[in-house]
Design a protein around this motif. Structure first.
Motif, PDB file in Angstrom:
ATOM      1  N   LEU A   1       0.829  -1.207   0.000  1.00  0.00           N
ATOM      2  CA  LEU A   1       0.000   0.000   0.000  1.00  0.00           C
ATOM      3  C   LEU A   1       0.862   1.256   0.000  1.00  0.00           C
ATOM      4  N   LEU A   2       1.907   1.253   0.816  1.00  0.00           N
ATOM      5  CA  LEU A   2       2.807   2.402   0.854  1.00  0.00           C
ATOM      6  C   LEU A   2       3.509   2.596  -0.487  1.00  0.00           C
ATOM      7  N   ASP A   3       3.978   1.503  -1.071  1.00  0.00           N
ATOM      8  CA  ASP A   3       4.693   1.607  -2.339  1.00  0.00           C
ATOM      9  C   ASP A   3       3.780   2.134  -3.446  1.00  0.00           C
ATOM     10  N   LEU A   4       2.557   1.653  -3.497  1.00  0.00           N
ATOM     11  CA  LEU A   4       1.616   2.109  -4.529  1.00  0.00           C
ATOM     12  C   LEU A   4       1.179   3.550  -4.276  1.00  0.00           C
ATOM     13  N   THR A   5       1.079   3.934  -3.011  1.00  0.00           N
ATOM     14  CA  THR A   5       0.736   5.326  -2.700  1.00  0.00           C
ATOM     15  C   THR A   5       1.830   6.269  -3.181  1.00  0.00           C
ATOM     16  N   ALA A   6       3.091   5.925  -2.884  1.00  0.00           N
ATOM     17  CA  ALA A   6       4.202   6.754  -3.350  1.00  0.00           C
ATOM     18  C   ALA A   6       4.257   6.793  -4.866  1.00  0.00           C
ATOM     19  N   ALA A   7       4.042   5.642  -5.506  1.00  0.00           N
ATOM     20  CA  ALA A   7       4.085   5.587  -6.964  1.00  0.00           C
ATOM     21  C   ALA A   7       2.984   6.436  -7.587  1.00  0.00           C
TER      22      ALA A   7
END
Length: 341
Positions: free
Chosen positions: A260-266
Motif C-alpha cells: 500500500l505504501l509503495d503504490l501510494t508513493a508511486a
C-alpha cells in the motif's frame, strides 16, 4: 506477445473429474488428480514423484508446446504448469491454457522464475491462477493443497474478506514449516534451479523491474483528499526497511501495508508499478506477495491494469477507494505529528 491461433472447439476437449473432487479426494474417495505440463522430462517426473508421494494422482500433460497443438485434454481438478523461462510461443500456450482452465472452472498453478514473472503474470489474466516464483519442492505440494481447500470452501459458502486474510496468514505459516522440513531432509533438492526463498534484495528493484511507466498527473484521491508527498512516503518505507538491519526481518513482515505504501508513493509520483517491483516492495518471498496481490485485487483494494501499449505487461494500482483511504489516513496521522513537532 504472440497470440495463439485458436480454432473453434467445444468444451468436450477439456475434460475434468466430477465437481465433487476437490478436497484432496474425489467423490469416490480417491486422491485428487493433478495434470502436469513442463518442457523438461526431468521436471515433469520430479513434480509427479513429489505429488504422488503427497497422495495426489497425476496426469502427464506433456510440454507447453503440446498446449498449442490440437485439443487440450486434461484429467484433473488442478493443472500445474512449469515455465521458468518463456518465449513467445510458450506465452501463447499459457494464454490458451489460461482461457481453457477459466472456462472449465478448474484451478491453475504456474511455476515460474522472477525473470519471467512479468510475462507470465500478464498472460494469465482469466483463470485467477496461483503463481509460484522460484518455489521449493515442498512449496509446490503446499500449493496443491491450498487450491483444493479453496475450491472446497467455495462450494460450501462464499469466502468473506476476513476468511481470505486468515487463509493468507495460515499459508505463510505452512510455508515456513515446509521450508524448515525441506532444509532438514534435502538441503540441495532445488538449489541448482530455484532459490528456495524466492526473495530478492530490495536494492535490485530497478535492475529487475525495468523502467516504470508514467501516468497522467493525479495528486489527490477522487474524493478530493490530498495524497501525501511521495518523498515522505519513501522515507517511511526506508525507515521500515532499515529495521531489518537490527532485528529479524520476518518479525515485522506486513506485505499488505508495504505494498500500500509503495503504490501510494508511486501514484503520487505519477508512476505505474509492475508486478515484479510490487513483489519486491512487499519484502516477503515473491510467491507470498503474489497471493496477497491476488486477494487484494479480489477485495477491491488493488486493481490490475493492462498496458494498452504492450499486452505482455500488466500493472497494479490502488483502487479509487484505496487512494481515498490512504489520503484520509495520512491526513489523520500527519496532524498529531505536526503538533508534536
Amino acid at each position: 506477445m504472440i497470440q495463439p491461433q485458436l480454432t473453434p472447439q467445444s468444451d468436450v476437449d477439456f475434460v475434468y473429474d466430477t465437481p465433487g473432487s476437490v478436497s484432496g479426494q474425489d467423490a469416490a474417495g480417491l486422491p485428487a488428480r493433478v495434470a502436469i505440463f513442463a518442457d523438461g522430462d526431468a521436471a515433469r517426473e520430479q513434480m509427479a514423484e513429489d505429488l504422488a508421494g503427497a497422495g495426489f494422482r497425476t496426469v502427464n500433460g506433456g510440454t507447453l508446446g503440446d498446449l498449442l497443438d490440437g485439443p487440450i485434454t486434461l484429467l484433473g481438478d488442478v493443472v500445474m504448469v512449469d515455465c521458468p523461462v518463456c518465449d513467445g510461443s510458450q506465452l501463447a500456450a499459457l494464454a490458451r491454457l489460461d482461457m481453457r482452465v477459466a472456462r472449465a472452472g478448474a484451478k491453475l498453478i504456474a511455476v515460474t522464475s522472477l525473470d519471467a514473472l512479468e510475462d507470465v503474470f500478464a498472460a494469465l489474466d482469466q483463470s485467477d491462477p496461483q503463481i509460484l516464483v522460484q518455489p521449493s519442492r515442498a512449496e509446490r505440494i503446499v500449493a496443491i493443497g491450498r487450491v483444493l481447500a479453496d475450491m472446497g470452501s467455495a462450494r460450501v459458502r462464499e469466502m468473506r474478506d476476513e476468511d481470505r486474510l486468515a487463509l493468507l496468514h495460515l499459508s505463510r505459516q505452512v510455508e515456513a514449516i515446509a521450508h524448515r522440513l525441506e532444509g532438514l531432509s534435502d538441503k540441495n533438492s532445488s538449489a541448482a534451479r530455484y532459490d528456495a526463498s524466492g526473495a530478492t534484495p530490495v536494492a535490485s528493484v530497478s535492475a529487475i523491474a525495468g523502467p516504470t511507466k508514467v501516468l497522467a498527473p493525479v495528486k489527490s484521491s477522487d474524493a478530493g483528499w490530498a495524497l501525501p508527498d511521495a518523498a515522505m512516503v519513501r522515507r517511511i518505507i526506508a525507515a521500515r526497511q532499515s529495521r531489518a538491519r537490527y532485528f529479524e526481518g520476518e518479525l515485522f513482515a506486513d506485505p499488505a501495508w508495504d505494498m500500500l505504501l509503495d503504490l501510494t508513493a508511486a501514484h503520487a509520483e505519477d508512476r505505474r508499478v509492475c508486478i515484479t517491483s510490487l513483489c519486491i516492495a512487499a519484502a516477503v518471498p515473491a510467491t507470498t506477495a503474489l497471493r496477497w496481490v491476488s486477494q487484494m485485487v479480489k477485495t477491491g483494494i488493488f486493481e490490475r491494469v493492462a498496458d494498452p501499449a504492450d499486452r505482455r505487461r500488466a500493472f497494479i494500482s490502488l483502487s479509487t477507494s484505496s487512494r481515498d483511504a490512504m489520503a484520509r489516513y495520512f491526513a489523520e496521522v500527519e496532524a498529531p505529528m505536526a503538533k508534536a513537532a
